[in-house]
Scaffold this active site. Structure first.
Site, PDB file in Angstrom:
ATOM      1  N   ASN A   7     -55.941   4.337  22.766  1.00 15.00           N
ATOM      2  CA  ASN A   7     -55.107   3.830  23.863  1.00 15.00           C
ATOM      3  C   ASN A   7     -54.435   5.019  24.556  1.00 15.00           C
ATOM      4  OD1 ASN A   7     -52.799   2.905  25.296  1.00 15.00           O
ATOM      5  ND2 ASN A   7     -52.948   0.955  24.228  1.00 15.00           N
ATOM      6  N   ASP A   9     -52.508   4.817  27.396  1.00 11.26           N
ATOM      7  CA  ASP A   9     -51.358   4.447  28.243  1.00 11.26           C
ATOM      8  C   ASP A   9     -50.256   5.502  28.161  1.00 11.26           C
ATOM      9  OD1 ASP A   9     -52.606   2.060  28.756  1.00 11.26           O
ATOM     10  OD2 ASP A   9     -51.384   0.891  27.353  1.00 11.26           O
ATOM     11  N   HIS A  10     -50.123   6.084  26.950  1.00 13.83           N
ATOM     12  CA  HIS A  10     -49.022   7.027  26.706  1.00 13.83           C
ATOM     13  C   HIS A  10     -49.182   8.322  27.507  1.00 13.83           C
ATOM     14  CE1 HIS A  10     -48.200   4.125  23.629  1.00 13.83           C
ATOM     15  NE2 HIS A  10     -49.441   4.265  23.225  1.00 13.83           N
ATOM     16  N   ARG A  18     -42.629  12.508  35.339  1.00  9.79           N
ATOM     17  CA  ARG A  18     -42.403  13.531  36.350  1.00  9.79           C
ATOM     18  C   ARG A  18     -42.764  13.055  37.756  1.00  9.79           C
ATOM     19  NH1 ARG A  18     -41.577  19.159  35.205  1.00  9.79           N
ATOM     20  NH2 ARG A  18     -39.878  18.965  33.743  1.00  9.79           N
ATOM     21  N   HIS A  43     -53.844  -0.491  29.442  1.00  9.70           N
ATOM     22  CA  HIS A  43     -53.183  -1.770  29.735  1.00  9.70           C
ATOM     23  C   HIS A  43     -52.642  -1.695  31.157  1.00  9.70           C
ATOM     24  CE1 HIS A  43     -49.970  -4.891  28.226  1.00  9.70           C
ATOM     25  NE2 HIS A  43     -50.587  -5.285  29.325  1.00  9.70           N
ATOM     26  N   ARG A  45     -50.393  -3.148  33.212  1.00  9.38           N
ATOM     27  CA  ARG A  45     -49.268  -4.081  33.100  1.00  9.38           C
ATOM     28  C   ARG A  45     -48.858  -4.593  34.470  1.00  9.38           C
ATOM     29  NH1 ARG A  45     -46.512  -3.606  27.766  1.00  9.38           N
ATOM     30  NH2 ARG A  45     -45.227  -5.270  28.552  1.00  9.38           N
ATOM     31  N   ARG A  49     -46.054   0.067  34.685  1.00 11.11           N
ATOM     32  CA  ARG A  49     -45.143   1.113  34.174  1.00 11.11           C
ATOM     33  C   ARG A  49     -45.875   2.365  33.683  1.00 11.11           C
ATOM     34  NH1 ARG A  49     -42.938  -1.718  28.713  1.00 11.11           N
ATOM     35  NH2 ARG A  49     -42.412  -3.368  30.171  1.00 11.11           N
ATOM     36  N   HIS A  50     -47.151   2.225  33.310  1.00 10.88           N
ATOM     37  CA  HIS A  50     -47.889   3.453  32.941  1.00 10.88           C
ATOM     38  C   HIS A  50     -49.202   3.549  33.720  1.00 10.88           C
ATOM     39  CE1 HIS A  50     -49.276   0.520  30.017  1.00 10.88           C
ATOM     40  NE2 HIS A  50     -48.225   0.636  29.242  1.00 10.88           N
ATOM     41  N   GLU A  70     -56.702  -4.034  28.810  1.00 10.29           N
ATOM     42  CA  GLU A  70     -55.790  -5.097  28.379  1.00 10.29           C
ATOM     43  C   GLU A  70     -55.150  -5.726  29.607  1.00 10.29           C
ATOM     44  OE1 GLU A  70     -52.839  -3.633  25.717  1.00 10.29           O
ATOM     45  OE2 GLU A  70     -54.300  -2.675  24.437  1.00 10.29           O
ATOM     46  N   THR A 101     -46.143  -4.335  23.442  1.00  8.93           N
ATOM     47  CA  THR A 101     -46.580  -5.712  23.158  1.00  8.93           C
ATOM     48  C   THR A 101     -46.090  -6.119  21.768  1.00  8.93           C
ATOM     49  OG1 THR A 101     -48.528  -5.082  24.417  1.00  8.93           O
ATOM     50  CG2 THR A 101     -48.585  -7.231  23.345  1.00  8.93           C
ATOM     51  N   GLU A 151     -58.388  -9.448  18.489  1.00  6.53           N
ATOM     52  CA  GLU A 151     -57.742  -8.231  17.993  1.00  6.53           C
ATOM     53  C   GLU A 151     -56.485  -8.692  17.263  1.00  6.53           C
ATOM     54  OE1 GLU A 151     -57.570  -4.733  20.373  1.00  6.53           O
ATOM     55  OE2 GLU A 151     -55.683  -4.087  19.462  1.00  6.53           O
ATOM     56  N   HIS A 192     -52.093  -1.997  16.922  1.00  4.17           N
ATOM     57  CA  HIS A 192     -50.657  -1.922  17.149  1.00  4.17           C
ATOM     58  C   HIS A 192     -49.907  -1.253  16.005  1.00  4.17           C
ATOM     59  CE1 HIS A 192     -47.435  -2.729  19.933  1.00  4.17           C
ATOM     60  NE2 HIS A 192     -46.686  -2.635  18.856  1.00  4.17           N
ATOM     61  N   GLY A 193     -49.307  -0.138  16.343  1.00  2.00           N
ATOM     62  CA  GLY A 193     -48.444   0.577  15.394  1.00  2.00           C
ATOM     63  C   GLY A 193     -49.197   1.280  14.281  1.00  2.00           C
ATOM     64  N   GLY A 214     -53.002   3.997  19.712  1.00  2.00           N
ATOM     65  CA  GLY A 214     -52.501   4.802  20.814  1.00  2.00           C
ATOM     66  C   GLY A 214     -51.364   5.731  20.446  1.00  2.00           C
ATOM     67  N   HIS A 215     -50.190   5.164  20.248  1.00  3.26           N
ATOM     68  CA  HIS A 215     -48.970   5.950  20.157  1.00  3.26           C
ATOM     69  C   HIS A 215     -49.046   7.031  19.082  1.00  3.26           C
ATOM     70  CE1 HIS A 215     -44.667   6.784  19.517  1.00  3.26           C
ATOM     71  NE2 HIS A 215     -44.613   6.596  20.817  1.00  3.26           N
TER      72      HIS A 215
HETATM   73  N1  PXP Z   1     -54.046  -2.907  20.968  1.00  2.00           N
HETATM   74  C1  PXP Z   1     -53.324  -3.648  21.827  1.00  2.00           C
HETATM   75  C2  PXP Z   1     -53.881  -4.971  22.242  1.00  2.00           C
HETATM   76  C3  PXP Z   1     -52.091  -3.179  22.329  1.00  2.00           C
HETATM   77  O1  PXP Z   1     -51.384  -3.926  23.193  1.00  2.00           O
HETATM   78  C4  PXP Z   1     -51.626  -1.907  21.927  1.00  2.00           C
HETATM   79  C5  PXP Z   1     -50.314  -1.379  22.434  1.00  2.00           C
HETATM   80  O2  PXP Z   1     -50.285  -1.243  23.776  1.00  2.00           O
HETATM   81  C6  PXP Z   1     -52.427  -1.157  21.061  1.00  2.00           C
HETATM   82  C7  PXP Z   1     -53.618  -1.680  20.577  1.00  2.00           C
HETATM   83  C8  PXP Z   1     -52.040   0.236  20.624  1.00  2.00           C
HETATM   84  O3  PXP Z   1     -50.828   0.209  19.958  1.00  2.00           O
HETATM   85  P1  PXP Z   1     -50.143   1.587  19.509  1.00  2.00           P
HETATM   86  O4  PXP Z   1     -49.875   2.357  20.755  1.00  2.00           O
HETATM   87  O5  PXP Z   1     -48.905   1.126  18.818  1.00  2.00           O
HETATM   88  O6  PXP Z   1     -51.120   2.279  18.614  1.00  2.00           O
END
Ligand code: PXP
Length: 238
Positions: A7, A9-10, A18, A43, A45, A49-50, A70, A101, A151, A192-193, A214-215
């Protein structure tokens, strides 16, 4: 070998801090694939936002990059996604005030909406997934919705592991849900996470075929670089 989606997005969040062009999520998409990721997740959104419309369009047009887009159930976003034509779609809940999310879709409440949305993507030959909580009932509803994949939201498991709470109950919930989905012919993903520890725990569940992370990957890459971090995750998913 299980698949890894990164992911990015970050990367867009960092760029937007910036208001300029660097770091470019389009380059990030190409680079994570070069480093061994199987796909990228973005994603789009409602509040942009990103990832913005330009990013989504460009990233989805990259040859050799499989993109998991997403989207919420918002009508404009769905129309946009059908125009952009990503390889994959993952329908997620969206709440403007949330930082990220926070949970899976409420399938019961949104059944009729989803029943109309899913065939649109299927008709466009886009693999379609639902972001759901690990619940037997939600797997059964997903089957009724005739979706390709689910998922499973792993946020609760990840929080329990990070806080050193007992996570066995949640892990078993994910295991049972994955097994049922697999029996019903639904492909199982997780996201997620996730970090190294939670990914390693989940890698024992053979039914989970794809991980979207992602994160942690982007954060950890500040210290060790994307090639090394992606390689480490791929090793866990062997
Ligand atoms: N999968 C989905 C469907 C998500 O919404 C997200 C978070 O945006 C992720 C995976 C990735 O989550 P993380 O950034 O916490 O790894």
């Amino acid at each position: 070998m299980k698949r890894l989606g990164v992911n990015i997005d970050h990367v867009a969040t960092l760029r937007n801090a910036r208001g300029e062009k660097h770091p470019d999520p389009i380059n990030a998409a190409l680079y994570v694939i070069k480093c061994g990721a199987n796909s990228v997740t973005i994603h789009l959104r409602e509040d942009r936002r990103h990832i913005n419309d330009h990013d989504a369009k460009k990233i989805c047009s990259l040859k050799k990059v499989l993109v998991n887009l997403e989207v919420s159930m918002n009508q404009n976003i769905i129309l946009n996604a059908l125009k952009i034509k990503p390889s994959y779609i993952c329908i997620v809940p969206e709440n403007r005030k949330e930082i990220t999310t926070e949970g899976g879709l409420n399938l019961k409440k949104n059944f009729n909406k989803l029943k109309k949305i899913i065939p649109k993507f299927k008709k466009a030959k886009i693999r379609t997934s639902l972001f759901i909580n690990p619940s037997i009932n939600d797997i059964k509803i997903s089957k009724l919705l005739d979706v390709d994949c689910v998922e499973i939201h792993t946020g609760k498991l990840s929080n329990n592991v990070k806080l050193k709470n007992n996570y066995i109950k949640e892990l078993n919930r994910i295991k049972k849900s994955s097994k049922l989905a697999n029996t019903l012919g639904i492909e199982v993903h997780a996201g997620h996470g996730l970090d190294y520890k939670t990914t390693q725990l989940l890698s024992k569940i053979s039914e989970i075929e794809e991980y979207n992370i992602g994160h942690y990957i982007i954060g950890e890459s500040i210290f060790h670089g994307l090639p090394k971090v992606i390689k480490n995750f791929k090793r866990l998913l062997k």
